[in-house]
Design a protein around this motif. Sequence first.
Motif, PDB file in Angstrom:
ATOM      1  N   THR A 121      -5.534  -4.781 -10.442  1.00 34.96           N
ATOM      2  CA  THR A 121      -5.174  -5.019  -9.185  1.00 34.96           C
ATOM      3  C   THR A 121      -6.620  -4.444  -7.755  1.00 34.96           C
ATOM      4  O   THR A 121      -8.029  -3.974  -8.373  1.00 34.96           O
ATOM      5  N   PRO A 122      -6.301  -4.779  -7.025  1.00 39.37           N
ATOM      6  CA  PRO A 122      -7.139  -5.207  -5.356  1.00 39.37           C
ATOM      7  C   PRO A 122      -7.872  -3.982  -5.762  1.00 39.37           C
ATOM      8  O   PRO A 122      -7.393  -3.018  -5.895  1.00 39.37           O
ATOM      9  N   ARG A 123      -9.345  -3.441  -5.314  1.00 40.50           N
ATOM     10  CA  ARG A 123      -9.962  -2.550  -5.313  1.00 40.50           C
ATOM     11  C   ARG A 123      -9.511  -1.450  -4.263  1.00 40.50           C
ATOM     12  O   ARG A 123      -9.285  -0.157  -4.058  1.00 40.50           O
ATOM     13  N   TRP A 124      -8.744  -2.084  -3.343  1.00 40.20           N
ATOM     14  CA  TRP A 124      -8.545  -1.523  -2.108  1.00 40.20           C
ATOM     15  C   TRP A 124      -6.989  -0.677  -2.205  1.00 40.20           C
ATOM     16  O   TRP A 124      -7.366   0.240  -1.574  1.00 40.20           O
ATOM     17  N   TYR A 125      -6.443  -0.997  -3.316  1.00 38.89           N
ATOM     18  CA  TYR A 125      -5.190   0.449  -3.922  1.00 38.89           C
ATOM     19  C   TYR A 125      -5.661   1.488  -3.955  1.00 38.89           C
ATOM     20  O   TYR A 125      -5.777   2.371  -4.168  1.00 38.89           O
ATOM     21  N   GLY A 134       1.059  -0.851  -0.149  1.00 46.03           N
ATOM     22  CA  GLY A 134       0.287   0.365  -0.287  1.00 46.03           C
ATOM     23  C   GLY A 134       0.567   1.304  -0.210  1.00 46.03           C
ATOM     24  O   GLY A 134       0.809   2.017  -0.557  1.00 46.03           O
ATOM     25  N   ALA A 135       1.857   1.263   0.861  1.00 50.65           N
ATOM     26  CA  ALA A 135       2.400   2.654   0.910  1.00 50.65           C
ATOM     27  C   ALA A 135       3.644   2.472  -0.383  1.00 50.65           C
ATOM     28  O   ALA A 135       4.060   4.204  -1.236  1.00 50.65           O
ATOM     29  N   LEU A 136       3.585   1.671  -1.042  1.00 42.98           N
ATOM     30  CA  LEU A 136       4.804   1.525  -2.322  1.00 42.98           C
ATOM     31  C   LEU A 136       3.451   2.235  -3.438  1.00 42.98           C
ATOM     32  O   LEU A 136       3.933   3.142  -4.354  1.00 42.98           O
ATOM     33  N   TYR A 137       1.790   1.601  -3.369  1.00 38.79           N
ATOM     34  CA  TYR A 137       1.279   2.973  -4.582  1.00 38.79           C
ATOM     35  C   TYR A 137       1.495   3.963  -4.059  1.00 38.79           C
ATOM     36  O   TYR A 137       1.296   4.413  -4.681  1.00 38.79           O
ATOM     37  N   VAL A 138       1.131   4.053  -2.646  1.00 41.34           N
ATOM     38  CA  VAL A 138       0.779   5.512  -2.661  1.00 41.34           C
ATOM     39  C   VAL A 138       2.354   6.858  -2.908  1.00 41.34           C
ATOM     40  O   VAL A 138       2.144   7.546  -3.612  1.00 41.34           O
ATOM     41  N   ASP A 148      -1.800  -1.889 -12.230  1.00 39.28           N
ATOM     42  CA  ASP A 148      -1.478  -0.613 -11.537  1.00 39.28           C
ATOM     43  C   ASP A 148       0.099  -0.135 -11.667  1.00 39.28           C
ATOM     44  O   ASP A 148       0.477   0.874 -11.131  1.00 39.28           O
ATOM     45  N   LEU A 149       0.871  -1.357 -11.021  1.00 39.30           N
ATOM     46  CA  LEU A 149       2.018  -0.977 -10.614  1.00 39.30           C
ATOM     47  C   LEU A 149       2.395  -0.279 -12.145  1.00 39.30           C
ATOM     48  O   LEU A 149       3.233  -0.064 -12.030  1.00 39.30           O
ATOM     49  N   VAL A 150       2.162  -1.638 -12.996  1.00 42.27           N
ATOM     50  CA  VAL A 150       2.744  -0.369 -14.589  1.00 42.27           C
ATOM     51  C   VAL A 150       2.688   0.516 -14.501  1.00 42.27           C
ATOM     52  O   VAL A 150       2.928   1.384 -15.202  1.00 42.27           O
ATOM     53  N   ARG A 151       1.036   1.370 -14.548  1.00 41.72           N
ATOM     54  CA  ARG A 151       0.664   2.465 -14.493  1.00 41.72           C
ATOM     55  C   ARG A 151       0.782   3.063 -14.030  1.00 41.72           C
ATOM     56  O   ARG A 151       1.729   4.276 -14.464  1.00 41.72           O
ATOM     57  N   LEU A 152       1.854   2.632 -12.553  1.00 39.33           N
ATOM     58  CA  LEU A 152       2.214   4.022 -11.844  1.00 39.33           C
ATOM     59  C   LEU A 152       3.472   4.005 -12.450  1.00 39.33           C
ATOM     60  O   LEU A 152       4.300   5.241 -12.791  1.00 39.33           O
ATOM     61  N   LEU A 153       4.581   3.467 -12.997  1.00 40.62           N
ATOM     62  CA  LEU A 153       5.869   3.545 -12.484  1.00 40.62           C
ATOM     63  C   LEU A 153       6.011   4.235 -14.201  1.00 40.62           C
ATOM     64  O   LEU A 153       7.013   4.527 -14.053  1.00 40.62           O
TER      65      LEU A 153
END
Lengths: 475, 149
Positions: free
Chosen positions: A261-265, A168-172, A217-222
């Motif tokens: 990506t799980p909704r939580w993120y 979660g912190a990584l996403y943020v 979404d990890l790819v989207r952010l990167l």
Amino acid sequence: MVSKLIQISNHEAENPLDITLREAFSLLERKLRPPFPLSIPTKEEYQNLNRAILYGILCEPHLAKVHIKHLHGIITDGYQYFTSLLVKIVNELYVKLVEPVKRQLIWLTHEMVNVSAVGFDGLLVALLRQIVGGDFGEENLHLCFEMVNLFSSKWFYLLEEEPLVLTGALYVFLRLLTDHFRVSNIPNMESLRKMESDFCVRMLRYNFSLCLKIGRDLVRLLQDLVRVPQFCAVLKDMLYNPSAFRVDGFTDISQLYNTPTPRWYFSLRLTPEMESQLTFLLTRVKFGSQKRYQVWFAKKFLVLPERNAVIIDIVRFICCAHHSPNDVIRSGIIPRWAVIGWLLKSNMKNYVEANTKLALFYDWLFFDEKVDDIMNIEPAILLMVHSIPEYIDITNSLLEFLFILLDNYDPERKEILHRGISAAFNAIVRKHMVQSLDIFASNMIYPILKERLGKLLRHAVPEAQHQSRNIKLAS
Amino acid sequence: MEAEATVQPLISIAPAVQNNINAKFIMLDKGRTTVEWNTKTCLSLVADDTAAVHFQLWGDECEAFEPGDILLLSNGIFSSSSGRSNNNHHHVLRAGKRGKAEKVGEFAMVFVETPNLSEILWGSDPKDSRKYVQQAVISPYSTIFRPVI
């Protein structure tokens, strides 16, 4: 007794949570000084004592050490109640807390992690959500600093105890970095960026298997950080050298593409206040009566140009994390696509607009009915369809963007994107999400787009043969 | 919180000389602040899910409340606008000296903009001259604060 916890403005009602904490403190204040009684409290007394000590720690920093010792001495529920109070304070009152209380809150959060309090992960998440995207004010950046510092210093412990909160912190922080790399002339920004980058790179390089949990979404952010050398290197390895991450079974980036990506993120980049206002809009406000609410929402959250990058996160949230129940859909409440249409019409910088469209179409690119939720792709198709004819520029620009993505998002894996977009259209037709795709045969759609769409549909949607024929004929 | 239980829907209020109106509503629009008789006043449009009405802000209330704020009014009064001596038809809601208006939230409240109780011509009840009844509708919507569409 006046609140030492929050600032209350003139003509503002007192806050019920603040009142209960304050009352507990004034009731028990005398018992909060040593020697502490040894008697065993009832459940009610226990909760009151928790509230009183919490108020003491937050509002009497000079006595915090005494209070925390007292707390450690009385705890019988693994700090569960105490942590739940902290989460409530963060979610409901954080913006109003006075400055010294905010500092105490961070100190207390470290303490709760140190004692492995039940629910400390929820507390960390609540604090992460208070970091406001696009806000380069001193207070907000200080919270960023405190949180990245906490996650970095408790790294090994968190990895062992609550690894998911690290993702979660990584996403943020990946999301915040895209904003933080776009500004200059802000004091201490460079050192903050370095801490955030170091944390993210450490996660990606040393705990990649954990990062995979974020999904596509990890790819989207990167990709939004591709101009930053160390993130560009990570992305290149994901594309061309997956073995660099030393994760068994990770052989191609498409494995991430294929993981929704799980909704939580998605809720992590919206403050609770923003989420509750959006949810109110999407569940209670009738279509046609939304204008005033939109003005208030925009005035509060989107008014500064650098703030409106949060629209990207809002669109992702609406597509993936807010799925209206059927009774809401039938009751004339403003639909998701209309809210997104309104957001798209905001005055955005080009990169925000492009990223917002990407957020809207992201699940289309890799759509697979077996793992993806069709509700995630619904807003984009309904927005395109309902914008004909009145807002035809929206339909044309979205359709154009979809083909730009197909051609350019990952040219070496165009086949995957083609399959995803085709599957999305296929599902839309089969599930009768729109009455018919014939509407795309409108003369108002750019001929080149119509031609490409017709071609795509002919191969993708056998059920929609006549429709694709119509589109072709009309073009 | 206690007042929550006793709030009345705006549609049920009628002009009276008493300070007895308890209501919860959302502010939709706010006019310019003017100074009359050394007192700042400001007219606003407020509403709940039953009706809308013009709410007059006094003194520092003028700066304290913004459109989108949810207000709780206790012991308010609905009477003819004292600021406009030449317009006895215009009835406004206000906290008055004995009442109190407080901000209790933001945004999350549904509302209607019609009927607007300040756009109604009120007259005394033929059966009971102490009471007011609706005589005519001047306008379904506020003629001062136009609906946003």
